[in-house]
Design an enzyme around this catalytic site. Structure first.
Site, PDB file in Angstrom:
ATOM      1  N   HIS A  38       0.747  -1.190   0.089  1.00 31.01           N
ATOM      2  CA  HIS A  38       0.079  -0.019   0.215  1.00 31.01           C
ATOM      3  C   HIS A  38       0.534   1.557   0.045  1.00 31.01           C
ATOM      4  O   HIS A  38       0.435   2.247  -0.638  1.00 31.01           O
ATOM      5  CB  HIS A  38      -0.857  -0.042   1.044  1.00 31.01           C
ATOM      6  CG  HIS A  38      -2.293  -0.871   0.905  1.00 31.01           C
ATOM      7  ND1 HIS A  38      -1.909  -2.332   1.986  1.00 31.01           N
ATOM      8  CD2 HIS A  38      -3.278  -0.456   0.353  1.00 31.01           C
ATOM      9  CE1 HIS A  38      -3.321  -2.678   1.142  1.00 31.01           C
ATOM     10  NE2 HIS A  38      -3.801  -2.095  -0.042  1.00 31.01           N
ATOM     11  N   ARG A 145     -10.607   4.111  -0.906  1.00 29.61           N
ATOM     12  CA  ARG A 145      -9.926   3.117   0.171  1.00 29.61           C
ATOM     13  C   ARG A 145     -10.341   4.287   1.359  1.00 29.61           C
ATOM     14  O   ARG A 145      -8.898   5.009   2.106  1.00 29.61           O
ATOM     15  CB  ARG A 145      -8.229   2.577   0.232  1.00 29.61           C
ATOM     16  CG  ARG A 145      -7.848   2.049  -1.143  1.00 29.61           C
ATOM     17  CD  ARG A 145      -6.317   1.660  -1.237  1.00 29.61           C
ATOM     18  NE  ARG A 145      -6.342   1.001  -2.021  1.00 29.61           N
ATOM     19  CZ  ARG A 145      -5.786   0.690  -3.392  1.00 29.61           C
ATOM     20  NH1 ARG A 145      -5.276   1.447  -4.258  1.00 29.61           N
ATOM     21  NH2 ARG A 145      -5.196  -0.424  -4.050  1.00 29.61           N
ATOM     22  N   ARG A 181     -15.563   1.871  -0.563  1.00 27.65           N
ATOM     23  CA  ARG A 181     -15.161   1.003   0.373  1.00 27.65           C
ATOM     24  C   ARG A 181     -15.724   0.593   1.258  1.00 27.65           C
ATOM     25  O   ARG A 181     -14.823   1.864   2.372  1.00 27.65           O
ATOM     26  CB  ARG A 181     -13.473   0.294  -0.727  1.00 27.65           C
ATOM     27  CG  ARG A 181     -13.249  -0.851   0.212  1.00 27.65           C
ATOM     28  CD  ARG A 181     -12.389  -1.023  -0.311  1.00 27.65           C
ATOM     29  NE  ARG A 181     -11.502  -0.706   0.739  1.00 27.65           N
ATOM     30  CZ  ARG A 181      -9.454  -1.321  -0.198  1.00 27.65           C
ATOM     31  NH1 ARG A 181      -9.779  -2.375  -1.205  1.00 27.65           N
ATOM     32  NH2 ARG A 181      -8.768  -0.903  -0.003  1.00 27.65           N
ATOM     33  N   GLU A 282     -11.917 -11.027  -3.835  1.00 28.92           N
ATOM     34  CA  GLU A 282      -9.981 -10.832  -3.742  1.00 28.92           C
ATOM     35  C   GLU A 282      -9.734 -11.864  -2.568  1.00 28.92           C
ATOM     36  O   GLU A 282      -8.456 -12.026  -2.929  1.00 28.92           O
ATOM     37  CB  GLU A 282      -9.881  -9.011  -3.262  1.00 28.92           C
ATOM     38  CG  GLU A 282     -10.157  -8.604  -1.937  1.00 28.92           C
ATOM     39  CD  GLU A 282     -10.135  -7.234  -2.089  1.00 28.92           C
ATOM     40  OE1 GLU A 282      -9.691  -7.542  -2.370  1.00 28.92           O
ATOM     41  OE2 GLU A 282     -11.197  -6.529  -0.749  1.00 28.92           O
ATOM     42  N   ASN A 305      -4.688  -6.791  -6.873  1.00 23.71           N
ATOM     43  CA  ASN A 305      -3.263  -7.110  -5.573  1.00 23.71           C
ATOM     44  C   ASN A 305      -3.912  -8.092  -4.733  1.00 23.71           C
ATOM     45  O   ASN A 305      -3.146  -9.344  -4.636  1.00 23.71           O
ATOM     46  CB  ASN A 305      -3.246  -5.680  -4.396  1.00 23.71           C
ATOM     47  CG  ASN A 305      -3.760  -4.671  -5.913  1.00 23.71           C
ATOM     48  OD1 ASN A 305      -2.820  -4.643  -7.049  1.00 23.71           O
ATOM     49  ND2 ASN A 305      -3.688  -3.746  -5.151  1.00 23.71           N
ATOM     50  N   ASP A 306      -5.125  -8.820  -3.835  1.00 23.88           N
ATOM     51  CA  ASP A 306      -4.674  -9.527  -2.814  1.00 23.88           C
ATOM     52  C   ASP A 306      -5.232 -10.354  -3.896  1.00 23.88           C
ATOM     53  O   ASP A 306      -4.416 -11.597  -3.616  1.00 23.88           O
ATOM     54  CB  ASP A 306      -6.326  -9.284  -1.646  1.00 23.88           C
ATOM     55  CG  ASP A 306      -5.489  -8.551  -1.012  1.00 23.88           C
ATOM     56  OD1 ASP A 306      -4.698  -8.814  -0.906  1.00 23.88           O
ATOM     57  OD2 ASP A 306      -6.192  -7.159  -0.689  1.00 23.88           O
ATOM     58  N   ARG A 316       1.875 -10.545  -1.111  1.00 20.89           N
ATOM     59  CA  ARG A 316       2.526  -8.521  -1.559  1.00 20.89           C
ATOM     60  C   ARG A 316       3.666  -8.253  -0.974  1.00 20.89           C
ATOM     61  O   ARG A 316       3.346  -7.172  -1.869  1.00 20.89           O
ATOM     62  CB  ARG A 316       1.222  -8.316  -1.608  1.00 20.89           C
ATOM     63  CG  ARG A 316      -0.154  -7.431  -0.259  1.00 20.89           C
ATOM     64  CD  ARG A 316      -1.261  -7.429  -1.389  1.00 20.89           C
ATOM     65  NE  ARG A 316      -1.264  -5.751  -1.273  1.00 20.89           N
ATOM     66  CZ  ARG A 316      -2.172  -5.140  -1.297  1.00 20.89           C
ATOM     67  NH1 ARG A 316      -3.640  -6.021  -1.051  1.00 20.89           N
ATOM     68  NH2 ARG A 316      -2.689  -3.730  -1.949  1.00 20.89           N
ATOM     69  N   CYS A 353     -10.310  -3.710 -10.435  1.00 27.46           N
ATOM     70  CA  CYS A 353      -9.443  -1.876  -9.367  1.00 27.46           C
ATOM     71  C   CYS A 353      -8.315  -2.664  -8.566  1.00 27.46           C
ATOM     72  O   CYS A 353      -7.244  -1.195  -7.743  1.00 27.46           O
ATOM     73  CB  CYS A 353     -10.632  -1.425  -8.317  1.00 27.46           C
ATOM     74  SG  CYS A 353     -10.745  -2.396  -7.066  1.00 27.46           S
TER      75      CYS A 353
HETATM   76  C1  PEP Z   1      -6.794  -5.357  -4.209  1.00 27.01           C
HETATM   77  O1  PEP Z   1      -6.764  -5.786  -3.261  1.00 27.01           O
HETATM   78  O2  PEP Z   1      -6.218  -5.496  -5.323  1.00 27.01           O
HETATM   79  C2  PEP Z   1      -7.437  -4.141  -3.761  1.00 27.01           C
HETATM   80  C3  PEP Z   1      -7.757  -2.648  -4.725  1.00 27.01           C
HETATM   81  O3  PEP Z   1      -7.310  -3.292  -2.685  1.00 27.01           O
HETATM   82  P1  PEP Z   1      -6.274  -3.149  -1.462  1.00 27.01           P
HETATM   83  O4  PEP Z   1      -5.429  -2.978  -2.863  1.00 27.01           O
HETATM   84  O5  PEP Z   1      -6.251  -1.806  -1.580  1.00 27.01           O
HETATM   85  O6  PEP Z   1      -6.027  -4.321  -0.770  1.00 27.01           O
HETATM   86 MG    MG Z   2      -7.779  -6.057  -1.542  1.00 29.16          MG
END
Ligand code: PEP
Ligand code: MG
Length: 427
Positions: A38, A145, A181, A282, A305-306, A316, A353
């Protein structure tokens, strides 16, 4: 210029990243972390070059040293020579002129050569990022976020404070949608001001995070849900739950939301009764039961991402295994196809996203797989729109079909790279 600096740190927490003064940062380099941590996502929205996972730069560099940060190639050069600076000066000019082409084209609509409109939305972390969304022509917000409102706060923001922040974003961007979210605290984003809320865990990404935390902290969750409902009057607000693992968890969250609606009705406080409610996909269990979830949501958004982290079992933020974090792994391409197919079978839209959406080399693959909308950090919007305007959906579908037939992540990546380079002249 004199007070501008490159920040070199062992690691930067998401809350530190959020509090960096953008006007003083020239670049960011960290020893640890990876592309989807992040802190890096926040650095990306600051429009400064960032290199993560340098492993040991902090042990070699001293305050005042000269370093060169190449955020495109992920290279850091300590004490660059005159020749290196000259070479990079030329590269910088080329990149600048390419970026100017991108920015100029960004005023155009997000339409493919065969006439399909692909909605491109922005990911934001704070309510004051709306000007950035507008500067880059984001079509609303695909991911707000909201936990970043909490990260550097001394106490949990009240319902009223959140309402003001959400309404501000919704009003400024209306009629474009704003997907808010609900809290995704935990993982690499604990709430620093009150460590008792997030006791130390051995595996924070597999632990007490996001919707799991909210469903056990109902007062705090309901404050946020009421704030979002109330803000829905001021614009095109959509609510989205993070880290949904299956339909029971979704039903529990929706029951809490229904309680909040009833409370507002009883007090005659207005809200949009038809505010769309969606979930992030996710977690693999959600991805494999997406046929069930799709019938219980107004929309879905894939958090790659997750999803990649949990599908491939790659933490990650761990840079020792960052090379194994491969968005083009056949398992990912197949699961994305499955999510899209099932969402469309239920007649709902599905977006991406995660950072994959903002990568112009990978965006055509997502579009070819049938993803309806992409949401990304605003500065990434021009490059994605550029490739969208240079391709056809038919070609993207052929790319996705070919990718699905391949067996290795590197081959799929090479195919995507070829697709991109054939359409975008880089020099
Ligand atoms: C993701 O997991 O792809 C996402 C957009 O949420 P975050 O990156 O905030 O976990
Ligand atoms: Mg996520």
């Amino acid at each position: 210029m004199a007070d501008k600096r490159i920040i070199v740190a062992n690691d930067i927490s998401p809350s530190d990243a959020a509090s960096i003064d953008r006007s003083h940062a020239l670049g960011v380099v960290t020893d640890s972390g990876s592309k989807t941590s992040h802190a890096v996502i926040v650095a990306r929205s600051m429009k400064v070059p960032a290199v993560v996972g340098s492993r040991s730069l902090t042990t070699q560099v001293r305050t005042g040293d000269w370093i060169l940060v190449d955020g495109y190639e992920g290279v850091v050069i300590l004490h660059p020579s005159e020749q290196t600076l000259f070479r990079y000066g030329k590269i910088q000019l080329q990149k600048k002129s390419f970026e100017q082409r991108l920015i100029a084209a960004n005023r155009q609509p997000s339409v493919t050569l065969d006439g399909a409109t692909i909605a491109l939305r922005a990911n934001i972390e704070k309510e004051d990022e709306v000007p950035l969304v507008k500067e880059y022509f984001g079509s609303g917000v695909g991911l707000f976020r909201t936990e970043f409102l909490y990260l550097n706060a001394q106490r949990i923001p009240s319902e009223e404070e959140q309402f003001v922040a959400y309404r501000k974003v919704a009003e400024q961007l209306a009629p474009a949608p704003v997907v808010i979210r609900t809290l995704d605290l935990g993982g690499d984003k604990p709430f620093a001001a009150d460590p008792t809320l997030f006791p130390r865990e051995d595996n924070p990404f597999l632990g007490f995070r996001a919707i799991r935390f909210c469903l056990e902290n109902l007062t705090l969750f309901k404050d946020q849900l009421r704030a979002i409902l109330r803000a829905s009057v001021g614009g095109n607000v959509r609510l989205m739950y993070p880290m949904i693992s299956g339909s029971e968890e979704l039903a529990r969250a929706n029951a809490v939301l229904e309680e909040c609606r009833a409370e507002l009705r009883a007090k005659r406080i207005p809200f949009d009764e038809k505010m769309p409610v969606g979930s992030m996909i996710e977690i693999p269990s959600a991805a494999y039961t997406v046929d069930i979830l799709a019938t219980k949501n107004d929309f879905l958004s894939i958090g790659t991402n997750d999803l990649i982290q949990y599908m491939l079992a790659i933490d990650r933020v761990n840079n020792r295994i960052a090379h194994l974090y491969e968005p083009t792994h056949p398992a990912i391409v197949r699961i994305l196809q499955h999510i899209v197919t099932e969402s469309h079978r239920a007649k709902i839209k599905v977006s991406v996203c995660g950072e994959m959406a903002g990568d112009p080399v990978l965006a055509p693959l997502l579009i070819g797989l049938g993803v309806d909308e992409l949401s990304m950090t605003p500065p990434l919007l021009p490059a994605v729109k550029f490739i969208i305007r240079a391709m056809t959906v038919a070609d993207a579908q052929a790319l996705a079909k070919a990718a699905l037939a391949l067996t290795s992540p590197k081959e799929i990546l090479a195919l995507c790279d070829q697709f991109y380079r054939a359409r975008v002249a880089l020099e």
